[in-house]
Design an enzyme around this catalytic site. Structure first.
Site, PDB file in Angstrom:
ATOM      1  N   LYS A  32      -4.428  17.476  -3.670  1.00 17.48           N
ATOM      2  CA  LYS A  32      -4.524  16.803  -2.369  1.00 17.48           C
ATOM      3  C   LYS A  32      -5.069  17.729  -1.272  1.00 17.48           C
ATOM      4  O   LYS A  32      -5.103  18.956  -1.435  1.00 17.48           O
ATOM      5  CB  LYS A  32      -3.142  16.281  -1.982  1.00 17.48           C
ATOM      6  N   TYR A  83      -3.876   3.750  -3.250  1.00 21.39           N
ATOM      7  CA  TYR A  83      -2.453   3.673  -2.916  1.00 21.39           C
ATOM      8  C   TYR A  83      -2.008   2.253  -2.542  1.00 21.39           C
ATOM      9  O   TYR A  83      -0.996   2.080  -1.868  1.00 21.39           O
ATOM     10  CB  TYR A  83      -2.125   4.671  -1.799  1.00 21.39           C
ATOM     11  N   PHE A 141       4.988   4.524   5.346  1.00 23.53           N
ATOM     12  CA  PHE A 141       4.156   5.729   5.410  1.00 23.53           C
ATOM     13  C   PHE A 141       2.725   5.495   4.919  1.00 23.53           C
ATOM     14  O   PHE A 141       1.946   6.440   4.811  1.00 23.53           O
ATOM     15  CB  PHE A 141       4.811   6.878   4.626  1.00 23.53           C
ATOM     16  N   ARG A 194       4.154  15.002 -14.727  1.00 22.64           N
ATOM     17  CA  ARG A 194       5.188  14.672 -13.722  1.00 22.64           C
ATOM     18  C   ARG A 194       6.224  15.810 -13.638  1.00 22.64           C
ATOM     19  O   ARG A 194       6.688  16.165 -12.560  1.00 22.64           O
ATOM     20  CB  ARG A 194       5.896  13.358 -14.075  1.00 22.64           C
ATOM     21  N   THR A 240       8.820  14.443  -5.728  1.00 22.57           N
ATOM     22  CA  THR A 240       7.942  14.044  -4.620  1.00 22.57           C
ATOM     23  C   THR A 240       8.233  14.870  -3.366  1.00 22.57           C
ATOM     24  O   THR A 240       7.312  15.328  -2.695  1.00 22.57           O
ATOM     25  CB  THR A 240       8.154  12.544  -4.307  1.00 22.57           C
ATOM     26  N   ASN A 260       2.289  17.048  -0.249  1.00 25.24           N
ATOM     27  CA  ASN A 260       2.963  17.581  -1.432  1.00 25.24           C
ATOM     28  C   ASN A 260       2.007  17.989  -2.543  1.00 25.24           C
ATOM     29  O   ASN A 260       2.358  18.004  -3.707  1.00 25.24           O
ATOM     30  CB  ASN A 260       4.052  16.608  -1.914  1.00 25.24           C
ATOM     31  N   HIS A 286      -1.025  14.706  -6.878  1.00 25.99           N
ATOM     32  CA  HIS A 286      -0.653  13.377  -7.368  1.00 25.99           C
ATOM     33  C   HIS A 286      -0.743  13.391  -8.881  1.00 25.99           C
ATOM     34  O   HIS A 286      -1.628  14.036  -9.439  1.00 25.99           O
ATOM     35  CB  HIS A 286      -1.617  12.307  -6.832  1.00 25.99           C
ATOM     36  N   GLU A 332      -6.252   4.446 -12.942  1.00 31.43           N
ATOM     37  CA  GLU A 332      -6.645   5.459 -11.956  1.00 31.43           C
ATOM     38  C   GLU A 332      -7.837   6.277 -12.441  1.00 31.43           C
ATOM     39  O   GLU A 332      -8.756   6.561 -11.667  1.00 31.43           O
ATOM     40  CB  GLU A 332      -5.440   6.359 -11.645  1.00 31.43           C
TER      41      GLU A 332
HETATM   42  P1  ATP Z   1       2.065  10.615  -6.121  1.00 31.76           P
HETATM   43  O1  ATP Z   1       1.955   9.123  -6.288  1.00 31.76           O
HETATM   44  O2  ATP Z   1       1.250  11.154  -4.968  1.00 31.76           O
HETATM   45  O3  ATP Z   1       1.859  11.353  -7.392  1.00 31.76           O
HETATM   46  P2  ATP Z   1       4.883  10.382  -6.318  1.00 31.76           P
HETATM   47  O4  ATP Z   1       4.611   9.451  -7.445  1.00 31.76           O
HETATM   48  O5  ATP Z   1       5.795  11.548  -6.562  1.00 31.76           O
HETATM   49  O6  ATP Z   1       3.549  10.978  -5.740  1.00 31.76           O
HETATM   50  P3  ATP Z   1       5.215   8.037  -4.675  1.00 31.76           P
HETATM   51  O7  ATP Z   1       6.551   7.439  -4.473  1.00 31.76           O
HETATM   52  O8  ATP Z   1       4.247   7.398  -5.594  1.00 31.76           O
HETATM   53  O9  ATP Z   1       5.436   9.584  -5.082  1.00 31.76           O
HETATM   54  O10 ATP Z   1       4.555   8.186  -3.236  1.00 31.76           O
HETATM   55  C1  ATP Z   1       3.162   8.415  -3.118  1.00 31.76           C
HETATM   56  C2  ATP Z   1       2.900   9.493  -2.083  1.00 31.76           C
HETATM   57  O11 ATP Z   1       3.283   8.973  -0.808  1.00 31.76           O
HETATM   58  C3  ATP Z   1       3.737  10.757  -2.248  1.00 31.76           C
HETATM   59  O12 ATP Z   1       3.154  11.714  -3.086  1.00 31.76           O
HETATM   60  C4  ATP Z   1       3.820  11.263  -0.837  1.00 31.76           C
HETATM   61  O13 ATP Z   1       2.710  12.083  -0.502  1.00 31.76           O
HETATM   62  C5  ATP Z   1       3.799  10.015  -0.015  1.00 31.76           C
HETATM   63  N1  ATP Z   1       5.164   9.677   0.386  1.00 31.76           N
HETATM   64  C6  ATP Z   1       6.153   9.186  -0.404  1.00 31.76           C
HETATM   65  N2  ATP Z   1       7.278   9.012   0.282  1.00 31.76           N
HETATM   66  C7  ATP Z   1       6.994   9.403   1.557  1.00 31.76           C
HETATM   67  C8  ATP Z   1       7.736   9.473   2.769  1.00 31.76           C
HETATM   68  N3  ATP Z   1       9.015   9.094   2.812  1.00 31.76           N
HETATM   69  N4  ATP Z   1       7.096   9.929   3.863  1.00 31.76           N
HETATM   70  C9  ATP Z   1       5.806  10.315   3.835  1.00 31.76           C
HETATM   71  N5  ATP Z   1       5.040  10.274   2.729  1.00 31.76           N
HETATM   72  C10 ATP Z   1       5.634   9.832   1.614  1.00 31.76           C
HETATM   73 MG    MG Z   2       3.225   7.861  -7.330  1.00 33.26          MG
END
Ligand code: ATP
Ligand code: MG
Length: 137
Positions: free
Chosen positions: A9, A49, A57, A85, A91, A112, A115, A126
């Site tokens: 990212k 997304y 968010f 993962r 996350t 973070n 992804h 994807e």
């Molecule tokens: P990713 O999909 O990016 O691999 P993830 O699967 O661990 O991460 P998801 O729940 O799919 O997490 O959320 C997608 C992305 O949205 C997260 O990686 C994070 O950057 C962002 N995100 C998730 N929760 C929050 C939050 N509470 N506030 C801000 N951003 C968030």
């Molecule tokens: Mg995710």
């Protein structure tokens, strides 16, 4: 063997962490079988997304993902989806285990660093959004 989709990212590319993150990926036994640096468009980020469209968010997420170039990747290995993962960590980096990419490099939950697909079916969807079959070797 299995494939998963990864994004390094903007928070990570901005800090020149692509190589360090790739080292963690490769040390974990995952092979980078396709990789490209791109500037995501707003349309691409919104579509990618889409599942989070109703989350509070979402706007911030789309903004963050388009704020600088990202590196999109296809990773291959045994149980690649679940393995990656594990390697990424939680996350929220505050909850990420020692040695994970997010523990090592992430700034906060919105920045973070990486992804990774959350299911093998989603990985296929994807990967197809960013790569042609013949560009994965
Ligand atoms: P990713 O999909 O990016 O691999 P993830 O699967 O661990 O991460 P998801 O729940 O799919 O997490 O959320 C997608 C992305 O949205 C997260 O990686 C994070 O950057 C962002 N995100 C998730 N929760 C929050 C939050 N509470 N506030 C801000 N951003 C968030
Ligand atoms: Mg995710």
């Amino acid at each position: 063997t299995e494939r998963t989709f990864s994004i390094i990212k903007p928070d990570a590319t901005k800090r020149n962490l692509t190589g360090k993150i790739n080292a963690v990926i490769e040390d974990a036994g995952l092979r980078i079988v396709a990789q490209r640096r791109i500037q995501m468009t707003e349309a691409q980020a919104k579509k990618f997304y889409e599942v989070h469209a109703e989350r509070p968010f979402y706007g911030e997420l789309v903004e963050t993902m388009t704020s600088a170039p990202v590196v999109v990747q296809v990773l291959e290995g045994d149980n690649a989806m679940a393995r990656y993962r594990e390697v990424m960590g939680a996350t929220n980096p505050e909850q990420a285990a020692e040695g994970t990419i997010r523990k090592l490099f992430a700034l906060n939950v919105g920045e973070n660093s990486v992804h990774g697909s959350d299911s093998v079916d989603n990985a296929k969807i994807e990967i197809a959004q960013f790569f042609k079959d013949e560009d994965i070797v």
